[in-house]
Scaffold this motif. Structure first.
Motif, PDB file in Angstrom:
ATOM      1  N   ILE A 100       0.725  -1.235   0.063  1.00  0.00           N
ATOM      2  CA  ILE A 100       0.061   0.019   0.037  1.00  0.00           C
ATOM      3  C   ILE A 100       0.763   1.439   0.035  1.00  0.00           C
ATOM      4  CG2 ILE A 100      -1.590   1.417   1.335  1.00  0.00           C
ATOM      5  CD1 ILE A 100      -3.025  -1.255   2.188  1.00  0.00           C
ATOM      6  N   LYS A 101       1.905   1.317   0.768  1.00  0.00           N
ATOM      7  CA  LYS A 101       2.967   2.410   0.811  1.00  0.00           C
ATOM      8  C   LYS A 101       3.519   2.563  -0.434  1.00  0.00           C
ATOM      9  CE  LYS A 101       3.421   2.381   5.773  1.00  0.00           C
ATOM     10  NZ  LYS A 101       4.186   1.813   6.875  1.00  0.00           N
ATOM     11  N   VAL A 105       3.076   6.167  -2.896  1.00  0.00           N
ATOM     12  CA  VAL A 105       4.273   6.776  -3.445  1.00  0.00           C
ATOM     13  C   VAL A 105       3.985   6.872  -5.002  1.00  0.00           C
ATOM     14  CG1 VAL A 105       6.985   6.840  -3.990  1.00  0.00           C
ATOM     15  CG2 VAL A 105       5.961   6.180  -1.794  1.00  0.00           C
ATOM     16  N   GLN A 106       3.428   6.010  -5.373  1.00  0.00           N
ATOM     17  CA  GLN A 106       3.304   6.013  -7.022  1.00  0.00           C
ATOM     18  C   GLN A 106       2.016   7.195  -7.280  1.00  0.00           C
ATOM     19  OE1 GLN A 106       2.083   1.849  -8.186  1.00  0.00           O
ATOM     20  NE2 GLN A 106       4.227   1.526  -8.767  1.00  0.00           N
ATOM     21  N   ILE A 107       1.244   7.083  -6.248  1.00  0.00           N
ATOM     22  CA  ILE A 107      -0.092   8.057  -6.580  1.00  0.00           C
ATOM     23  C   ILE A 107       0.497   9.502  -6.445  1.00  0.00           C
ATOM     24  CG2 ILE A 107      -2.306   8.667  -5.450  1.00  0.00           C
ATOM     25  CD1 ILE A 107      -2.869   5.768  -4.921  1.00  0.00           C
ATOM     26  N   ILE A 111       0.372  13.244  -8.831  1.00  0.00           N
ATOM     27  CA  ILE A 111      -0.492  14.561  -8.412  1.00  0.00           C
ATOM     28  C   ILE A 111       0.204  15.778  -9.398  1.00  0.00           C
ATOM     29  CG2 ILE A 111      -0.828  16.260  -6.672  1.00  0.00           C
ATOM     30  CD1 ILE A 111      -0.793  13.718  -4.688  1.00  0.00           C
ATOM     31  N   PRO A 112       1.431  15.952  -9.595  1.00  0.00           N
ATOM     32  CA  PRO A 112       1.878  17.148 -10.254  1.00  0.00           C
ATOM     33  C   PRO A 112       1.132  17.070 -11.618  1.00  0.00           C
ATOM     34  CG  PRO A 112       3.644  16.233  -8.958  1.00  0.00           C
ATOM     35  CD  PRO A 112       2.596  15.394  -8.986  1.00  0.00           C
ATOM     36  N   ASN A 113       1.202  15.779 -12.234  1.00  0.00           N
ATOM     37  CA  ASN A 113       0.666  15.736 -13.659  1.00  0.00           C
ATOM     38  C   ASN A 113      -0.957  15.808 -13.667  1.00  0.00           C
ATOM     39  OD1 ASN A 113       3.059  15.073 -14.839  1.00  0.00           O
ATOM     40  ND2 ASN A 113       2.727  12.945 -14.259  1.00  0.00           N
ATOM     41  N   LYS A 114      -1.595  15.541 -12.574  1.00  0.00           N
ATOM     42  CA  LYS A 114      -3.011  15.744 -12.440  1.00  0.00           C
ATOM     43  C   LYS A 114      -3.389  17.266 -12.302  1.00  0.00           C
ATOM     44  CE  LYS A 114      -4.966  11.404 -11.074  1.00  0.00           C
ATOM     45  NZ  LYS A 114      -5.667  11.485 -12.305  1.00  0.00           N
ATOM     46  N   VAL A 115      -2.650  17.986 -11.609  1.00  0.00           N
ATOM     47  CA  VAL A 115      -2.837  19.399 -11.415  1.00  0.00           C
ATOM     48  C   VAL A 115      -2.671  20.371 -12.611  1.00  0.00           C
ATOM     49  CG1 VAL A 115      -1.627  21.440 -10.097  1.00  0.00           C
ATOM     50  CG2 VAL A 115      -2.199  19.038  -8.825  1.00  0.00           C
ATOM     51  N   ASP A 126     -11.519  13.860  -6.346  1.00  0.00           N
ATOM     52  CA  ASP A 126     -12.393  12.605  -6.341  1.00  0.00           C
ATOM     53  C   ASP A 126     -11.548  11.455  -6.909  1.00  0.00           C
ATOM     54  OD1 ASP A 126     -14.907  11.421  -5.860  1.00  0.00           O
ATOM     55  OD2 ASP A 126     -15.541  11.607  -7.901  1.00  0.00           O
ATOM     56  N   GLU A 127     -10.940  11.723  -8.017  1.00  0.00           N
ATOM     57  CA  GLU A 127     -10.104  10.657  -8.724  1.00  0.00           C
ATOM     58  C   GLU A 127      -9.303   9.917  -7.563  1.00  0.00           C
ATOM     59  OE1 GLU A 127      -8.481  11.362 -12.355  1.00  0.00           O
ATOM     60  OE2 GLU A 127     -10.486  12.175 -13.106  1.00  0.00           O
ATOM     61  N   LEU A 128      -8.244  11.019  -7.109  1.00  0.00           N
ATOM     62  CA  LEU A 128      -7.432  10.557  -6.004  1.00  0.00           C
ATOM     63  C   LEU A 128      -8.002   9.917  -4.828  1.00  0.00           C
ATOM     64  CD1 LEU A 128      -5.219  13.744  -6.279  1.00  0.00           C
ATOM     65  CD2 LEU A 128      -4.313  11.529  -7.037  1.00  0.00           C
ATOM     66  N   SER A 129      -9.256  10.368  -4.418  1.00  0.00           N
ATOM     67  CA  SER A 129      -9.834   9.663  -3.224  1.00  0.00           C
ATOM     68  C   SER A 129     -10.393   8.285  -3.553  1.00  0.00           C
ATOM     69  CB  SER A 129     -11.181  10.468  -3.072  1.00  0.00           C
ATOM     70  OG  SER A 129     -11.917   9.956  -2.038  1.00  0.00           O
ATOM     71  N   GLN A 130     -10.556   8.222  -4.958  1.00  0.00           N
ATOM     72  CA  GLN A 130     -11.053   6.738  -5.639  1.00  0.00           C
ATOM     73  C   GLN A 130      -9.627   5.815  -5.375  1.00  0.00           C
ATOM     74  OE1 GLN A 130     -13.924   4.846  -6.991  1.00  0.00           O
ATOM     75  NE2 GLN A 130     -12.330   3.412  -6.995  1.00  0.00           N
ATOM     76  N   SER A 131      -8.716   6.344  -5.979  1.00  0.00           N
ATOM     77  CA  SER A 131      -7.357   5.593  -5.908  1.00  0.00           C
ATOM     78  C   SER A 131      -6.947   5.103  -4.198  1.00  0.00           C
ATOM     79  CB  SER A 131      -6.267   6.402  -6.454  1.00  0.00           C
ATOM     80  OG  SER A 131      -6.630   6.794  -7.822  1.00  0.00           O
ATOM     81  N   PHE A 132      -7.021   6.128  -3.518  1.00  0.00           N
ATOM     82  CA  PHE A 132      -6.597   5.743  -2.032  1.00  0.00           C
ATOM     83  C   PHE A 132      -7.565   4.896  -1.644  1.00  0.00           C
ATOM     84  CE2 PHE A 132      -5.049  10.392  -2.086  1.00  0.00           C
ATOM     85  CZ  PHE A 132      -3.767   9.912  -2.182  1.00  0.00           C
ATOM     86  N   TYR A 133      -9.156   4.991  -1.863  1.00  0.00           N
ATOM     87  CA  TYR A 133      -9.932   3.975  -1.297  1.00  0.00           C
ATOM     88  C   TYR A 133      -9.921   2.715  -1.877  1.00  0.00           C
ATOM     89  CZ  TYR A 133     -14.471   1.701  -0.195  1.00  0.00           C
ATOM     90  OH  TYR A 133     -15.543   0.791   0.012  1.00  0.00           O
TER      91      TYR A 133
END
Length: 460
Positions: A100-101, A105-107, A111-115, A126-133
């Motif tokens: 998971i850890k 790190v991959q997620i 983030i910079p690309n998503k921003v 929401d997309e990142l939240s889905q990834s974390f969940y």
């Protein structure tokens, strides 16, 4: 990065499975092949799972056959040469933690690309939240399943169903005998709409459904956009104790009622019941709250939203029809993601009151045909006496205005009245009407076979 994987630990787990095949069954639900850092270790684990599924011994000969061209002599020799471990579950949990850890790190790197993407910030969150969940839940959303995998899942479900006390119910017990017979319960992944005109008791019937789920030891999350949490609890306590709501609200109770109330409060305080009572909520907030709560409390098995018309849209659509379509689709997808039923309440169009027969139909759903399309089940709450009482009041008013003698044609029952739960849509079963009784003093619906004389049984 090195502390995010441990090859010795991976070898020890695999060695322990070769030492005793039972060890695989113990950790099968904890880890998957993707949790191994070394690709060769993942291949060996997959071969072990294949052996287990084929009822073959997890031994070198069979593993070599399953691995085929992926068999690596050096990797295999290192596994065999590693000591097996006693507490394999503990090691498997640690392996999953490291996996998971690594994914976190991959997620974080994404983030910079998503921003920099041309997307609204809330969609990115929401997309990142889905990834974390998905990480903590081990969700396999979007994975294509082969026929044999699906059959394994189906057989496991049937086996589980066979063990149930009430085999007729596939989903959550509604607490209403006839409704259970027609719907087979509220199934995981289903979006259920409960609709009615104001004052018919759609919130009440939801509180009854929630109480029933809580009594069976499951958790419930209630998004109340109309009523504060304290008022909700008072209504549930009235239904639970058979003490009139008015008496509870004014604290006019005798010693025996206070004792019943105290017991009910203690019982409810131990239930996994969560209420979000802000007047403002959108689909993103519901999704975020539900993922968080479901991760912390896996026993949560029902989500209720009162009501869909008060939910805020997250899009820029000015047309309310399109906003409601987005909300209903979002709720259906969330029910699938969380693998649990979601109940959303909805208002009906006022136009139905112009008809002679005021029983609701699907076309009466307010604001959007998308609700009808997305919902797996649509239930209408109908009490004929509400309209009869209204007509009687108008008749009395007219008689007084005209100076005539008023002779009542309809006298309402102050204790209980007949009511109907109309199944307008049922994706996996029949539609039709379920006759129930509405007990006014205790703000609850009960089966037709109950009635006033069975109140004690209902609360017991």
């Amino acid at each position: 990065m090195h502390n995010l994987y441990d090859l010795d630990m991976e070898r020890s787990i695999l060695s322990s499975i070769i030492y005793s095949g039972d060890n695989l069954a113990e950790i099968f639900d904890t880890i998957s092949a993707g949790d191994f850092y070394l690709k060769g270790h993942a291949d060996v684990y997959l071969a072990m799972v294949e052996c287990m599924n084929a009822d073959l011994p997890i031994e070198t000969t069979f593993l070599k056959t399953k691995l085929g061209s992926k068999f690596d002599e050096e990797i295999f020799a290192n596994i065999i040469g590693t000591n097996s471990i006693l507490d394999i579950k503990k090691y498997a949990t640690e392996l999953r933690e490291k996996s998971i850890k690594r994914s976190l790190v991959q997620i974080a790197h994404q983030i910079p690309n998503k921003v920099s993407e041309d997307k609204p910030s809330r969609d990115m969150v929401d997309e990142l939240s889905q990834s974390f969940y998905s990480l903590v839940e081990g969700s396999a959303a979007g994975v294509i399943k082969e026929s044999k995998e699906i059959i394994v899942d189906v057989l496991a479900h049937l086996e589980k169903q066979k063990m149930l006390e009430n085999q007729d119910i596939v989903g959550i017990d509604t607490g209403f005998k006839e409704l259970n017979e027609k719907t087979k319960g509220f199934k995981n992944g289903d979006l259920i709409i409960i609709a009615a005109r104001p004052g018919m008791g759609k919130t009440t019937i939801c509180l009854n459904l929630m109480s029933n789920v809580l009594q069976r030891g499951n958790g419930v999350v209630f998004f109340s956009l109309e009523m504060p949490a304290e008022q909700i609890m008072l209504r549930m306590l009235s239904a639970k104790t058979s003490i009139p709501l008015q008496n509870i609200m004014t604290a006019k109770m005798d010693d025996e009622e206070w004792s019943r109330m105290s017991d009910a409060c203690e019982d409810m305080s131990n239930k996994k019941f969560f209420v979000y009572d802000s007047g403002y909520v959108n689909i993103h907030q519901i999704r975020t709250q539900m993922r968080k709560l479901k991760s912390s409390h896996p026993e949560i098995s029902l989500c209720v939203i009162d009501y869909i018309g008060l939910m805020m849209a997250t899009s820029n659509y000015s047309d309310r029809h399109l906003q409601i379509a987005e909300i209903s689709r979002g709720l259906k997808l969330l029910a699938r993601e969380l693998d649990m039923p979601i109940i959303a309440l909805s208002q009906l169009n006022r136009s139905l009151e112009a008809r002679a027969n005021k029983r609701p139909m699907l076309s009466d759903l307010r604001e959007s045909g998308a609700i009808e399309q997305d919902a797996d089940m649509i239930l209408f709450v109908y009490r004929d006496e509400v309209y009869l009482e209204q007509e009687e009041k108008e008749r009395e008013k007219r008689a007084k205005a005209e100076g005539k003698e008023y002779v009542p044609k309809f006298i309402p029952n102050k204790i209980e009245e007949d009511a109907e739960i109309i199944i307008g849509k049922n994706r996996n079963g029949p539609v039709g009407t379920v006759d129930v009784i509405f007990q006014k003093e205790f703000t609850r619906f009960v089966d037709k076979s109950f009635g006033a004389i069975h109140m004690a049984e209902f609360t017991g």
